[in-house]
Design a protein around this motif. Sequence first.
Motif, mmCIF file in Angstrom:
data_model
loop_
_atom_site.group_PDB
_atom_site.id
_atom_site.type_symbol
_atom_site.label_atom_id
_atom_site.label_comp_id
_atom_site.label_asym_id
_atom_site.label_seq_id
_atom_site.Cartn_x
_atom_site.Cartn_y
_atom_site.Cartn_z
ATOM 1 N N LEU A 125 5.364 53.356 32.339
ATOM 2 C CA LEU A 125 6.588 54.497 32.258
ATOM 3 C C LEU A 125 6.265 55.160 33.664
ATOM 4 O O LEU A 125 5.427 56.117 33.416
ATOM 5 C CB LEU A 125 6.700 55.048 31.110
ATOM 6 C CG LEU A 125 7.944 55.764 30.911
ATOM 7 C CD1 LEU A 125 9.143 55.029 30.983
ATOM 8 C CD2 LEU A 125 7.972 56.693 29.690
ATOM 9 N N PRO A 127 7.608 58.722 35.846
ATOM 10 C CA PRO A 127 8.289 59.934 35.587
ATOM 11 C C PRO A 127 9.331 60.075 36.398
ATOM 12 O O PRO A 127 9.342 60.754 37.570
ATOM 13 C CB PRO A 127 7.133 60.980 35.951
ATOM 14 C CG PRO A 127 6.205 60.391 36.907
ATOM 15 C CD PRO A 127 6.149 59.054 36.584
ATOM 16 N N TRP A 131 13.767 62.660 30.675
ATOM 17 C CA TRP A 131 13.479 62.028 29.429
ATOM 18 C C TRP A 131 11.922 61.385 29.384
ATOM 19 O O TRP A 131 11.161 61.740 28.699
ATOM 20 C CB TRP A 131 14.251 60.691 29.397
ATOM 21 C CG TRP A 131 15.651 60.943 28.797
ATOM 22 C CD1 TRP A 131 16.236 62.194 28.169
ATOM 23 C CD2 TRP A 131 16.867 60.217 28.960
ATOM 24 N NE1 TRP A 131 17.413 62.089 27.835
ATOM 25 C CE2 TRP A 131 17.920 60.989 28.547
ATOM 26 C CE3 TRP A 131 17.036 59.003 29.554
ATOM 27 C CZ2 TRP A 131 19.361 60.436 28.352
ATOM 28 C CZ3 TRP A 131 18.302 58.558 29.716
ATOM 29 C CH2 TRP A 131 19.565 59.296 28.979
ATOM 30 N N SER A 132 11.733 60.808 30.564
ATOM 31 C CA SER A 132 10.257 60.096 30.695
ATOM 32 C C SER A 132 9.252 61.124 31.251
ATOM 33 O O SER A 132 7.923 60.875 30.790
ATOM 34 C CB SER A 132 10.497 59.082 31.910
ATOM 35 O OG SER A 132 10.763 59.398 33.129
ATOM 36 N N TYR A 136 4.493 62.145 30.550
ATOM 37 C CA TYR A 136 3.869 61.947 31.823
ATOM 38 C C TYR A 136 2.184 62.202 31.120
ATOM 39 O O TYR A 136 1.928 63.095 30.542
ATOM 40 C CB TYR A 136 4.027 63.131 32.520
ATOM 41 C CG TYR A 136 3.291 63.041 33.657
ATOM 42 C CD1 TYR A 136 3.258 62.102 34.756
ATOM 43 C CD2 TYR A 136 2.405 64.276 34.085
ATOM 44 C CE1 TYR A 136 2.764 61.993 36.063
ATOM 45 C CE2 TYR A 136 1.784 64.046 35.065
ATOM 46 C CZ TYR A 136 1.725 63.197 36.143
ATOM 47 O OH TYR A 136 1.148 62.848 37.272
ATOM 48 N N ASN A 190 13.566 58.599 22.549
ATOM 49 C CA ASN A 190 13.448 59.224 24.078
ATOM 50 C C ASN A 190 12.899 58.108 24.681
ATOM 51 O O ASN A 190 12.897 57.978 26.033
ATOM 52 C CB ASN A 190 12.733 60.669 23.928
ATOM 53 C CG ASN A 190 13.776 61.773 23.400
ATOM 54 O OD1 ASN A 190 14.929 61.768 23.627
ATOM 55 N ND2 ASN A 190 13.231 63.039 22.858
ATOM 56 N N LEU A 191 11.629 57.729 24.251
ATOM 57 C CA LEU A 191 10.867 56.803 24.658
ATOM 58 C C LEU A 191 11.758 55.416 25.279
ATOM 59 O O LEU A 191 11.686 55.051 26.453
ATOM 60 C CB LEU A 191 9.545 56.024 24.042
ATOM 61 C CG LEU A 191 8.796 55.190 24.851
ATOM 62 C CD1 LEU A 191 8.158 55.516 26.045
ATOM 63 C CD2 LEU A 191 7.779 54.574 23.834
ATOM 64 N N SER A 194 14.094 56.227 28.001
ATOM 65 C CA SER A 194 13.232 56.495 29.282
ATOM 66 C C SER A 194 13.011 55.032 29.756
ATOM 67 O O SER A 194 13.193 54.804 30.907
ATOM 68 C CB SER A 194 11.962 57.028 28.764
ATOM 69 O OG SER A 194 11.971 58.589 28.603
ATOM 70 N N CYS A 195 12.846 54.161 28.916
ATOM 71 C CA CYS A 195 12.491 53.018 29.050
ATOM 72 C C CYS A 195 13.766 52.098 29.872
ATOM 73 O O CYS A 195 13.742 51.494 30.892
ATOM 74 C CB CYS A 195 11.904 51.924 28.100
ATOM 75 S SG CYS A 195 10.256 52.285 27.758
ATOM 76 N N GLN A 198 14.491 53.395 33.325
ATOM 77 C CA GLN A 198 13.761 52.932 34.357
ATOM 78 C C GLN A 198 14.061 51.725 34.716
ATOM 79 O O GLN A 198 14.120 51.198 35.814
ATOM 80 C CB GLN A 198 12.251 52.932 33.783
ATOM 81 C CG GLN A 198 11.172 52.242 34.797
ATOM 82 C CD GLN A 198 9.784 52.387 34.313
ATOM 83 O OE1 GLN A 198 9.401 53.617 34.352
ATOM 84 N NE2 GLN A 198 8.814 51.500 34.645
#
Length: 256
Positions: A125, A127, A131-132, A136, A190-191, A194-195, A198
């Motif tokens: 993942l 940054p 979200w992502s 970090y 949230n993950l 984020s994914c 991305q």
Amino acid sequence: MRDAMSDQSISEIRRDLAAAYRLIALEGMDDGIYTHISARLPSGPGGEQRFLLNPFGLRFDEVTAANLVTVDETGAVIDDPYGAGVNAAGFTIHSAVHMARHDAVCVLHTHTVAGVAVSSNQEGLLPLNQWSAQFYDRIAFHDYEGIALNLEERARIVADLGDKSVMLLRNHGTLLLGRSVAEAVKLALNLERSCKAQVAALGMGLTPVVLSHDVAEHTASQYQSMYDSYEQKGKPDPEWAAQLRRLDASAPGYLG
């Protein structure tokens, strides 16, 4: 740090775990009857370890606070209101994590398309956004060894996890730990966002803007402070309360 177990009754943990299953289903993050979300209960009268798990064969949107199964650290059933037992083999990873990480009230495992996609890339993942950035330098990795039925793999997963609460299982999916069920679910949601972001950003074929180390670390620390305010300092969690209201309106049967 306050003891999460001392502040929650068994009925509240049951409610929250059932809510977790329903929310993961609502977000399309379930995988049929596979993957699990487990929660630690207060120790039994004799000091025995106890955990809650979904009944074997039920979809996530069928799980309720009343039909959750109580098991020990080996997956052996202690109490089974539904009568279908559990997938003991599927609980082996959860059990190993719970026993090694006593701060983990909840262990949540998913196989989402976006999560599997990101876990299948060497870079993991990035940054790329707010979200992502919260994740970090806070993600552990474990290489794929096949379907997780080998009991010897548990020690390697625990060693790779270390003190982190988020893990990308390479070519497999995600694993999240929460000091409460609420925290594990929020991390998972949230993950997942984020994914997805991305996958979308890199799929545009343009040049992604990766946040600097300083900005990403600062943002991650801000998120950590927010989580700590709920989990360590006992501040009311309005986000989790809102998610429970969402279920009260859309899936009230989760309490039954």
